[in-house]
Motif scaffolding. Structure first.
Motif, PDB file in Angstrom:
ATOM      1  N   GLU A  86      -6.566 -19.109 -10.124  1.00 26.53           N
ATOM      2  CA  GLU A  86      -6.294 -18.233  -8.985  1.00 26.53           C
ATOM      3  C   GLU A  86      -4.794 -18.064  -8.765  1.00 26.53           C
ATOM      4  OE1 GLU A  86      -8.224 -19.713  -5.494  1.00 26.53           O
ATOM      5  OE2 GLU A  86      -9.997 -20.352  -6.605  1.00 26.53           O
ATOM      6  N   LEU A  87      -4.021 -19.118  -9.025  1.00 18.00           N
ATOM      7  CA  LEU A  87      -2.576 -19.035  -8.836  1.00 18.00           C
ATOM      8  C   LEU A  87      -1.946 -18.079  -9.839  1.00 18.00           C
ATOM      9  CD1 LEU A  87      -1.751 -22.788  -8.127  1.00 18.00           C
ATOM     10  CD2 LEU A  87      -1.929 -20.924  -6.482  1.00 18.00           C
ATOM     11  N   GLY A  88      -2.489 -18.081 -11.069  1.00 23.68           N
ATOM     12  CA  GLY A  88      -2.141 -17.062 -12.045  1.00 23.68           C
ATOM     13  C   GLY A  88      -0.708 -17.072 -12.531  1.00 23.68           C
ATOM     14  N   ASP A  89      -0.178 -15.876 -12.750  1.00 28.83           N
ATOM     15  CA  ASP A  89       1.117 -15.684 -13.397  1.00 28.83           C
ATOM     16  C   ASP A  89       2.217 -15.556 -12.348  1.00 28.83           C
ATOM     17  OD1 ASP A  89       3.107 -15.264 -15.214  1.00 28.83           O
ATOM     18  OD2 ASP A  89       2.657 -13.143 -15.512  1.00 28.83           O
ATOM     19  N   GLY A  90       2.535 -16.673 -11.731  1.00 33.79           N
ATOM     20  CA  GLY A  90       3.614 -16.630 -10.759  1.00 33.79           C
ATOM     21  C   GLY A  90       3.319 -17.450  -9.525  1.00 33.79           C
ATOM     22  N   PHE A  91       3.632 -18.742  -9.540  1.00 36.41           N
ATOM     23  CA  PHE A  91       3.480 -19.585  -8.356  1.00 36.41           C
ATOM     24  C   PHE A  91       4.600 -20.616  -8.388  1.00 36.41           C
ATOM     25  CE2 PHE A  91       0.912 -21.434 -11.729  1.00 36.41           C
ATOM     26  CZ  PHE A  91       1.186 -22.785 -11.666  1.00 36.41           C
ATOM     27  N   ASP A  92       4.786 -21.304  -7.281  1.00 36.05           N
ATOM     28  CA  ASP A  92       5.869 -22.273  -7.197  1.00 36.05           C
ATOM     29  C   ASP A  92       5.343 -23.600  -6.660  1.00 36.05           C
ATOM     30  OD1 ASP A  92       5.535 -21.882  -4.458  1.00 36.05           O
ATOM     31  OD2 ASP A  92       7.258 -20.531  -4.294  1.00 36.05           O
ATOM     32  N   ARG A  93       6.275 -24.523  -6.479  1.00 38.34           N
ATOM     33  CA  ARG A  93       5.897 -25.859  -6.032  1.00 38.34           C
ATOM     34  C   ARG A  93       5.221 -25.821  -4.668  1.00 38.34           C
ATOM     35  NH1 ARG A  93      10.118 -30.647  -4.636  1.00 38.34           N
ATOM     36  NH2 ARG A  93      10.293 -29.357  -2.771  1.00 38.34           N
ATOM     37  N   GLU A  94       5.644 -24.919  -3.809  1.00 35.95           N
ATOM     38  CA  GLU A  94       5.070 -24.849  -2.472  1.00 35.95           C
ATOM     39  C   GLU A  94       3.586 -24.482  -2.534  1.00 35.95           C
ATOM     40  OE1 GLU A  94       4.503 -25.216   1.460  1.00 35.95           O
ATOM     41  OE2 GLU A  94       6.238 -25.863   0.289  1.00 35.95           O
ATOM     42  N   ASP A  95       3.207 -23.578  -3.448  1.00 36.03           N
ATOM     43  CA  ASP A  95       1.795 -23.225  -3.597  1.00 36.03           C
ATOM     44  C   ASP A  95       0.962 -24.446  -3.975  1.00 36.03           C
ATOM     45  OD1 ASP A  95       2.148 -20.420  -3.105  1.00 36.03           O
ATOM     46  OD2 ASP A  95       2.968 -20.230  -5.130  1.00 36.03           O
TER      47      ASP A  95
END
Length: 283
Positions: free
Chosen positions: A129-138
């Protein structure tokens, strides 16, 4: 730290706790050192001391390494005994560099009933679901939600360090990075479906999953194994790769596939210890 977990409907199982990592990401050389030294010790304190003295690991890292080994399914809880899988891995892949070994480390950390921590399982379920573009906060948001649900909410600092550990464990080349599940990018991270594990890995993991989740069932529907949050999700398997692995296992006589009419069924595989030789077998 050990915690007890009800496994959402399965018997109580032992899991490593959320802050087991001492702020260090997984390192295959570190876990390999724990396997080498564990057979020489009689207790966890001695194991930590040997990791410091014989392997030159710092104190906190030496404390984290045995927990990682337990979370990966290689070391028993409450002792320094190698599990049958740990003994098999030490004999066949002592440096932990083969993809089969990495996949089983990932699977045990991600299995719904442990031995990995609950947050690890929940995060692996969410990665697509997070896919192509997430960071530590997610990632931190999911960890915080998991610990709140378990009634053991962490302070912000603990959540942040745990998110960093999780991401490092999948992005680092000396950890699970070679699986290709998470790539570090300039502005964060990206998930990608990896190349599927071998049939031997799928068979061993299915046996472990069956013991913890399906209990005394002798058959299970293929649909159940494929549903979100089920067995295939722990290994990030699509339907095609799961079906292919199950057909290969059926050809080896590990299980049976009943495909005459829906709902299609899979029969229970043997116990994990009986499937060790198939892990590194040529396809």
């Amino acid at each position: 730290m050990l915690i007890q977990d009800e496994g959402r409907g399965v018997p109580v199982a032992k899991r490593i706790g959320t802050l087991f990592h001492e702020t260090f990401a997984l390192s295959r050389p570190g876990v390999a050192a724990a396997l080498r030294q564990a057979s020489e010790t009689v207790g966890n304190k001695e194991l930590v001391e040997r990791l410091q003295e014989e392997e030159n690991l710092g104190r906190n890292w030496a404390k984290a390494v045995p927990s990682y080994a337990r979370g990966c399914g290689f070391l028993d809880f409450g002792s320094t005994h190698l599990t049958p899988l740990g003994e098999h891995v030490l004999a066949h892949d002592p440096d932990l560099h083969l993809p089969e070994t990495l996949w089983l480390m990932h699977y045990h950390l991600s299995a719904p009933h442990g031995p990995g921590p609950r947050f690890w399982h929940d995060l692996v379920q969410r990665l697509p679901e997070l896919g192509d573009g997430f960071d530590r906060e997610d990632v931190a948001v999911q960890i915080a939600e998991t610990t709140r649900t378990d009634g053991a909410a962490l302070k912000e600092r603990g959540v942040a360090s745990t998110a960093t550990v999780f991401l490092g464990s999948y992005a680092k080349s000396d950890a699970l990075g070679p699986l290709g599940i998470v790539q570090e990018k300039e502005n964060g991270y990206a998930f990608d479906y990896p190349e599927a594990p071998s049939a031997g890995v799928v068979g061993y993991a299915l046996s472990h999953y069956w013991q913890g989740q399906l209990l005394g069932q002798q058959t299970c529907s293929l649909e159940t194994l494929s549903e979100p949050g089920g067995f295939s999700s722990a290994l990030l398997l699509g339907s095609f790769d799961l079906n292919r692995a199950l057909r290969q296992l059926a050809q080896r006589g590990v299980l049976e596939l009943w495909m005459a009419a829906p709902p299609y069924q899979v029969t229970r595989p043997p116990a994990p210890q009986q499937l060790l030789e198939g892990i590194y077998a040529a396809e």
